[in-house]
Design a protein around this motif. Structure first.
Motif, PDB file in Angstrom:
ATOM      1  N   ARG A  70      -7.451  16.541  14.755  1.00 49.76           N
ATOM      2  CA  ARG A  70      -6.530  17.106  15.728  1.00 49.76           C
ATOM      3  C   ARG A  70      -6.800  16.532  17.118  1.00 49.76           C
ATOM      4  NH1 ARG A  70      -7.651  22.822  15.658  1.00 49.76           N
ATOM      5  NH2 ARG A  70      -7.141  22.719  13.464  1.00 49.76           N
ATOM      6  N   LYS A  71      -5.762  16.168  17.837  1.00 46.15           N
ATOM      7  CA  LYS A  71      -5.925  15.604  19.179  1.00 46.15           C
ATOM      8  C   LYS A  71      -6.152  16.676  20.233  1.00 46.15           C
ATOM      9  CE  LYS A  71      -3.464  11.348  18.437  1.00 46.15           C
ATOM     10  NZ  LYS A  71      -4.453  10.394  18.238  1.00 46.15           N
ATOM     11  N   ASP A  72      -5.522  17.813  20.070  1.00 48.92           N
ATOM     12  CA  ASP A  72      -5.741  18.917  21.011  1.00 48.92           C
ATOM     13  C   ASP A  72      -6.602  19.976  20.322  1.00 48.92           C
ATOM     14  OD1 ASP A  72      -3.678  19.438  19.209  1.00 48.92           O
ATOM     15  OD2 ASP A  72      -2.741  20.905  20.525  1.00 48.92           O
ATOM     16  N   PHE A  73      -7.721  20.276  20.908  1.00 45.43           N
ATOM     17  CA  PHE A  73      -8.652  21.223  20.312  1.00 45.43           C
ATOM     18  C   PHE A  73      -8.216  22.648  20.628  1.00 45.43           C
ATOM     19  CE2 PHE A  73     -11.235  17.429  21.183  1.00 45.43           C
ATOM     20  CZ  PHE A  73     -11.594  17.126  19.888  1.00 45.43           C
ATOM     21  N   LYS A  74      -8.422  23.503  19.667  1.00 40.06           N
ATOM     22  CA  LYS A  74      -8.128  24.919  19.875  1.00 40.06           C
ATOM     23  C   LYS A  74      -9.362  25.602  20.455  1.00 40.06           C
ATOM     24  CE  LYS A  74      -4.621  25.535  16.344  1.00 40.06           C
ATOM     25  NZ  LYS A  74      -4.223  26.292  15.161  1.00 40.06           N
ATOM     26  N   ALA A  75      -9.115  26.616  21.267  1.00 34.52           N
ATOM     27  CA  ALA A  75     -10.223  27.349  21.863  1.00 34.52           C
ATOM     28  C   ALA A  75     -10.956  28.151  20.791  1.00 34.52           C
ATOM     29  CB  ALA A  75      -9.698  28.282  22.950  1.00 34.52           C
ATOM     30  N   PHE A  76     -12.242  28.182  20.903  1.00 37.64           N
ATOM     31  CA  PHE A  76     -13.107  28.970  20.043  1.00 37.64           C
ATOM     32  C   PHE A  76     -13.069  28.552  18.578  1.00 37.64           C
ATOM     33  CE2 PHE A  76     -12.046  31.670  23.678  1.00 37.64           C
ATOM     34  CZ  PHE A  76     -13.309  31.784  24.213  1.00 37.64           C
ATOM     35  N   GLU A  77     -12.850  27.282  18.328  1.00 37.08           N
ATOM     36  CA  GLU A  77     -13.026  26.693  17.003  1.00 37.08           C
ATOM     37  C   GLU A  77     -14.176  25.701  17.097  1.00 37.08           C
ATOM     38  OE1 GLU A  77      -8.748  26.746  14.714  1.00 37.08           O
ATOM     39  OE2 GLU A  77      -9.615  24.852  15.284  1.00 37.08           O
ATOM     40  N   PHE A  78     -15.094  25.798  16.180  1.00 32.42           N
ATOM     41  CA  PHE A  78     -16.298  24.981  16.243  1.00 32.42           C
ATOM     42  C   PHE A  78     -16.533  24.305  14.895  1.00 32.42           C
ATOM     43  CE2 PHE A  78     -16.763  28.599  19.065  1.00 32.42           C
ATOM     44  CZ  PHE A  78     -17.028  27.966  20.270  1.00 32.42           C
ATOM     45  N   ILE A  79     -17.048  23.096  14.953  1.00 29.42           N
ATOM     46  CA  ILE A  79     -17.485  22.361  13.766  1.00 29.42           C
ATOM     47  C   ILE A  79     -18.995  22.529  13.706  1.00 29.42           C
ATOM     48  CG2 ILE A  79     -17.606  20.117  12.616  1.00 29.42           C
ATOM     49  CD1 ILE A  79     -14.771  21.123  12.901  1.00 29.42           C
ATOM     50  N   SER A  80     -19.471  22.996  12.584  1.00 23.25           N
ATOM     51  CA  SER A  80     -20.906  23.259  12.432  1.00 23.25           C
ATOM     52  C   SER A  80     -21.423  22.574  11.171  1.00 23.25           C
ATOM     53  CB  SER A  80     -21.152  24.759  12.337  1.00 23.25           C
ATOM     54  OG  SER A  80     -22.507  25.022  12.116  1.00 23.25           O
ATOM     55  N   ASN A  81     -22.624  22.038  11.263  1.00 25.52           N
ATOM     56  CA  ASN A  81     -23.256  21.421  10.110  1.00 25.52           C
ATOM     57  C   ASN A  81     -23.735  22.504   9.161  1.00 25.52           C
ATOM     58  OD1 ASN A  81     -25.322  20.138   8.418  1.00 25.52           O
ATOM     59  ND2 ASN A  81     -24.939  18.384   9.713  1.00 25.52           N
ATOM     60  N   LYS A  82     -23.567  22.302   7.865  1.00 24.12           N
ATOM     61  CA  LYS A  82     -23.959  23.304   6.870  1.00 24.12           C
ATOM     62  C   LYS A  82     -25.470  23.407   6.714  1.00 24.12           C
ATOM     63  CE  LYS A  82     -19.812  23.046   4.036  1.00 24.12           C
ATOM     64  NZ  LYS A  82     -19.312  22.691   2.718  1.00 24.12           N
ATOM     65  N   ASN A  83     -26.179  22.408   7.184  1.00 21.53           N
ATOM     66  CA  ASN A  83     -27.649  22.471   7.082  1.00 21.53           C
ATOM     67  C   ASN A  83     -28.160  23.445   8.094  1.00 21.53           C
ATOM     68  OD1 ASN A  83     -27.689  20.599   5.067  1.00 21.53           O
ATOM     69  ND2 ASN A  83     -27.912  18.891   6.444  1.00 21.53           N
TER      70      ASN A  83
END
Length: 83
Positions: A70-83
């Motif tokens: 996505r080019k425009d990020f949504k507020a309060f969405e995070f990508i987190s590593n599963k480790n």
């Protein structure tokens, strides 16, 4: 392998008696490993999307891929590593 020759790597070796061919082989191996690790599919399998707007955690790689691309990020969405 000519997939990504523009990568800058700093390789620290504890053995100063290695030949130039051995060092080149080691760097090629690192390029190979990093190429597979950095593929989008593998990245999406190793990460999850945390959506605090909906209080949900998405582990489906398709949903993670959409969020990453996505080019425009949504507020309060995070990508987190599963480790």
């Amino acid at each position: 392998m000519n997939r990504n020759k523009r990568r800058d790597l700093l390789v620290l070796l504890n053995n100063e008696h290695r030949s130039k061919e051995a060092i080149d082989h080691e760097v090629e191996w690192l390029h190979e490993v990093l190429y597979h690790v950095e593929e989008l599919e593998n990245f999406c399998k190793a990460h999850e999307l945390i959506d605090l707007n909906r209080y949900k955690v998405y582990t489906q790689s398709g949903r993670v891929k959409k969020a990453v691309m996505r080019k425009d990020f949504k507020a309060f969405e995070f990508i987190s590593n599963k480790n």
